[in-house]
Design an enzyme around this catalytic site. Structure first.
Site, short mmCIF file in Angstrom:
data_model
loop_
_atom_site.label_atom_id
_atom_site.label_comp_id
_atom_site.label_asym_id
_atom_site.label_seq_id
_atom_site.Cartn_x
_atom_site.Cartn_y
_atom_site.Cartn_z
N TYR A 7 45.15 46.63 -54.29
CA TYR A 7 45.59 45.25 -54.20
C TYR A 7 47.08 45.17 -54.55
O TYR A 7 47.48 45.41 -55.69
CB TYR A 7 44.81 44.35 -55.17
CG TYR A 7 43.36 44.11 -54.83
CD1 TYR A 7 42.83 44.48 -53.59
CD2 TYR A 7 42.51 43.51 -55.74
CE1 TYR A 7 41.50 44.26 -53.29
CE2 TYR A 7 41.17 43.28 -55.44
CZ TYR A 7 40.68 43.65 -54.22
OH TYR A 7 39.35 43.42 -53.92
N PHE A 31 34.03 37.24 -49.82
CA PHE A 31 34.11 36.22 -48.77
C PHE A 31 32.98 35.19 -48.95
O PHE A 31 32.23 34.90 -48.02
CB PHE A 31 34.05 36.82 -47.37
CG PHE A 31 35.09 37.88 -47.10
CD1 PHE A 31 36.32 37.85 -47.74
CD2 PHE A 31 34.85 38.90 -46.21
CE1 PHE A 31 37.29 38.81 -47.47
CE2 PHE A 31 35.80 39.88 -45.93
CZ PHE A 31 37.02 39.83 -46.58
N PRO A 32 32.82 34.63 -50.17
CA PRO A 32 31.68 33.74 -50.43
C PRO A 32 31.75 32.41 -49.69
O PRO A 32 30.75 31.69 -49.65
CB PRO A 32 31.76 33.52 -51.94
CG PRO A 32 33.22 33.66 -52.26
CD PRO A 32 33.69 34.76 -51.35
N LEU A 33 32.90 32.12 -49.09
CA LEU A 33 33.03 30.92 -48.26
C LEU A 33 33.27 31.26 -46.79
O LEU A 33 33.46 30.38 -45.97
CB LEU A 33 34.17 30.03 -48.78
CG LEU A 33 33.97 29.49 -50.20
CD1 LEU A 33 35.20 28.73 -50.66
CD2 LEU A 33 32.73 28.61 -50.28
N GLY A 34 33.22 32.56 -46.46
CA GLY A 34 33.44 32.98 -45.09
C GLY A 34 34.84 32.65 -44.61
O GLY A 34 35.75 32.36 -45.40
N GLY A 35 35.03 32.71 -43.29
CA GLY A 35 36.27 32.24 -42.70
C GLY A 35 37.49 33.08 -42.93
O GLY A 35 38.59 32.70 -42.52
N PRO A 93 39.10 35.21 -38.11
CA PRO A 93 38.87 34.12 -37.15
C PRO A 93 37.43 33.98 -36.66
O PRO A 93 36.93 32.87 -36.49
CB PRO A 93 39.82 34.47 -36.01
CG PRO A 93 40.93 35.22 -36.67
CD PRO A 93 40.27 36.03 -37.75
#
Length: 314
Positions: free
Chosen positions: A71, A226-230, A233
């Site tokens: 990171y 990615f707990p909210l996705g998106g 694209p």
């Protein structure tokens, strides 16, 4: 006289209640809502602001921080090293399986071979300033969004686990987790004593539901990234779902908060590591623990169709 002091396990080392309550991560009791440090790589020119986010997280009861030496090409690990002292009681979770590749389209390169896993652990130890990393996740490259292994980077899981077990036996890592693992892969790895799994997973992308159930049965923490996705694209986004939007409005929270709150309610072993580079966003993420989700709301959310989260980037 009766007091309202909660049991010690509900309190974080900072003396405040653990966000989301206590959860189990290997041998550690930690806040169910932790902090994912990846986004702090976006503050290379404002180190003070990045350190302030980490310190604010600790003040609010977060005692579980997720990182990786790749990171920001070790920058984020350096922030964590400087932000916390051993007395702060923060459980650091890092990962191996890739190395920094600055300037590349994806600034990572696979590092899956056993000798590379060992070198990555040593790199993490140095950049974090630790003698032992409490938990290290082995990031596999055969599933999930991101890199794919090819050539000599296609390594048998048992060979990787042997290297991780040796590092644990040497005391360089405290426990082993897995990331981007398949159901069969987790079953294969169970004898190694896996304490957590990190896979892409959200309310609208629940491909790994059988993995979640296996983790519940085995007492393994499920920590979705990615707990909210998106993030990419083609990846479904929780905050775009009309049912989520309407339900959040009715509850007086944001769609993002609702998506995180659903995860906490979905299974007792789910722990969150939402990331941000802003203290206001951090505070909003931690507020999700207080959002009540009655049975009828959970039923409505559970009925949302799951879309595929498999986004090849190789």
């Amino acid at each position: 006289m009766t007091t309202n002091i909660p049991p010690a396990t509900t309190l974080a080392p900072s003396g405040v209640p653990r966000p989301g309550g206590p959860g189990t991560l290997g041998r550690h009791t930690v806040s169910r809502i932790g902090f994912g440090a990846m986004r702090l790589a976006g503050l290379p020119d404002d180190r003070a602001a990045a350190l302030a986010v980490l310190r604010r997280a600790w003040e609010l009861g977060v005692d579980h921080v997720d990182t990786a030496h790749f990171y920001g090409d070790r920058y984020v690990n350096g922030l964590i090293r400087d932000a916390f002292t051993p007395e702060d009681g923060v459980v650091i979770v890092s990962k191996v399986g890739a190395d920094p590749d600055p300037g590349a389209r994806i600034p990572l390169r696979p590092a899956q071979r056993p000798e590379q896993l060992r070198a990555s652990v040593e790199d993490n130890l140095t950049s974090l300033g630790l003698d032992r990393i409490p938990v290290v996740n082995l990031r596999r490259l055969d599933t999930g969004p991101g890199l794919r292994a090819s050539g000599d980077q296609v390594v048998d899981l048992d060979d990787q686990l042997a290297a991780m077990i040796a590092l644990r036996d040497e005391g360089k890592i405290g426990a082993i987790g897995l990331s981007a693992v398949t159901l069969d892969g987790l079953r294969q790895a169970l004898p190694a004593g896996i304490v957590c799994v990190q896979n892409a997973y959200s309310l609208v992308a629940r491909d790994d539901e059988d993995l979640v159930k296996l983790c519940v049965a085995e007492g393994i923490a499920w920590i979705p990234f990615f707990p909210l996705g998106g993030t990419f694209p083609a990846m479904p986004k929780v905050t775009d779902n009309p049912v989520v939007i309407a339900t959040a409005q009715a509850l007086g929270c944001t769609p993002a908060q609702l998506g995180l709150a659903w995860l906490l309610h979905h299974a007792p072993n789910i722990m969150l590591i939402p990331g941000t580079s802003q203290t206001a966003h951090l505070e909003a993420n931690l507020e999700v623990a207080a959002i009540p989700l009655p049975a009828e709301v959970l039923s409505t959310l559970d009925a949302i169709p799951s879309l595929s989260s498999e986004i090849p980037l190789g």
